[in-house]
Design a protein around this motif. Structure first.
Motif, short mmCIF file in Angstrom:
data_model
loop_
_atom_site.label_atom_id
_atom_site.label_comp_id
_atom_site.label_asym_id
_atom_site.label_seq_id
_atom_site.Cartn_x
_atom_site.Cartn_y
_atom_site.Cartn_z
N VAL A 146 0.84 -1.21 0.00
CA VAL A 146 0.00 0.00 0.00
C VAL A 146 0.87 1.25 0.00
O VAL A 146 0.62 2.19 -0.76
N ILE A 147 1.89 1.28 0.83
CA ILE A 147 2.78 2.45 0.90
C ILE A 147 3.46 2.69 -0.44
O ILE A 147 3.52 3.82 -0.93
N TYR A 148 3.96 1.64 -1.05
CA TYR A 148 4.62 1.79 -2.35
C TYR A 148 3.62 2.18 -3.44
O TYR A 148 3.95 2.96 -4.34
N GLU A 149 2.41 1.66 -3.34
CA GLU A 149 1.40 2.00 -4.34
C GLU A 149 1.00 3.47 -4.23
O GLU A 149 0.71 4.12 -5.25
N ILE A 150 0.97 4.01 -3.03
CA ILE A 150 0.69 5.44 -2.85
C ILE A 150 1.74 6.26 -3.59
O ILE A 150 1.43 7.22 -4.30
N GLN A 151 3.00 5.87 -3.46
CA GLN A 151 4.08 6.59 -4.11
C GLN A 151 4.08 6.40 -5.63
O GLN A 151 4.51 7.28 -6.37
N ARG A 152 3.61 5.25 -6.09
CA ARG A 152 3.51 5.04 -7.54
C ARG A 152 2.35 5.80 -8.13
O ARG A 152 2.46 6.46 -9.15
N PHE A 153 1.20 5.72 -7.47
CA PHE A 153 -0.04 6.29 -8.00
C PHE A 153 -0.02 7.81 -7.99
O PHE A 153 -0.56 8.45 -8.88
N LYS A 154 0.59 8.39 -6.97
CA LYS A 154 0.69 9.86 -6.86
C LYS A 154 2.16 10.24 -6.72
O LYS A 154 2.67 10.38 -5.61
N VAL A 155 2.83 10.38 -7.85
CA VAL A 155 4.26 10.70 -7.84
C VAL A 155 4.44 12.12 -7.33
O VAL A 155 3.91 13.07 -7.91
N ILE A 156 5.16 12.28 -6.25
CA ILE A 156 5.31 13.59 -5.62
C ILE A 156 6.11 14.56 -6.49
O ILE A 156 5.79 15.74 -6.60
N VAL A 157 7.15 14.06 -7.13
CA VAL A 157 7.97 14.90 -8.03
C VAL A 157 7.97 14.22 -9.40
O VAL A 157 8.90 13.48 -9.74
N PRO A 158 6.92 14.43 -10.21
CA PRO A 158 6.73 13.65 -11.45
C PRO A 158 7.83 13.80 -12.49
O PRO A 158 8.05 12.89 -13.28
N LEU A 159 8.53 14.93 -12.50
CA LEU A 159 9.63 15.11 -13.45
C LEU A 159 10.99 15.05 -12.75
O LEU A 159 12.00 15.45 -13.32
#
Length: 205
Positions: free
Chosen positions: A65-78
């Motif tokens: 779940v924690i990793y999926e949060i980071q995948r689904f909503k990339v904090i720094v997309p570029l």
């Protein structure tokens, strides 16, 4: 050394806080996922015992779940800008020395050839058929290459401890009964959620 430490505190604080903001919002949107995380945390713990980072090895679903949060909503997309220190040949293209290079992490995290559920929030992107936690090579929220984010290991530890401790002691629910949760990103240097209200219930742990 001063510059590096300053970056760890400033950049690390903002990105970790944004990740936790997305985490709480997504747990309210997906209460069944929150409930399963809590059950795993409860079974792993002994009542008042404090959570430790080592506990992650016994929490495959929560880790997913924690990793999926980071995948689904990339904090720094570029990511942050990189640069070539010499002429580089890449897939038939020549990238001259001194060229500024950006990683499109958002597209990597939505790549249909890399993820089982690329366009939806689903922890099974990080679980195998035996419900064991796995990390695909395409997971790179901390950028890529030799200059990957120096605070990656610290961020992993912080996010795990904050997230699991919050879910251990509190249940989070969507308080706006007549308003649908908004998962739209608010763009800036980092990608954060639109401000939202949070309902909280204390758990009897």
């Amino acid at each position: 050394m001063v510059f590096v430490l300053t970056e760890l505190f400033l950049a690390g604080s903002d990105t970790t806080a944004n990740t936790l903001e997305w985490a709480l919002l997504l747990m309210m949107v997906y209460p069944e996922i929150q409930a399963r995380c809590y059950e795993e945390i409860r079974l792993t713990q002994n009542g008042t015992e404090k959570l430790r980072y080592e506990d992650r090895h016994r929490m495959p679903y929560t880790m997913a779940v924690i990793y999926e949060i980071q995948r689904f909503k990339v904090i720094v997309p570029l990511s942050v800008p990189h640069g070539t220190v010499k002429d580089v040949s890449f897939h038939g293209y020549i990238i001259p020395k001194g060229t500024r290079v950006y990683f499109d992490l958002y597209s990597v995290h939505r790549d249909e050839s890399q993820w089982k559920f690329p366009h939806e929030f689903n922890p099974h992107n990080f679980l195998n058929d035996n419900e064991e936690f796995v990390k695909p090579d395409a997971f790179m929220p901390f950028s890529a290459g030799p200059r990957v984010c120096m605070g990656e290991s610290l961020a992993h530890m912080e996010i795990f401890l904050f997230f699991t401790t919050l879910l251990k002691h509190y249940e989070f629910f969507w308080p706006e009964k007549h308003i649908k949760p908004d998962l739209t990103e608010r763009f800036g240097i980092t990608q954060s959620p639109i401000p939202y209200r949070v309902g909280i219930r204390h758990r009897d742990v």
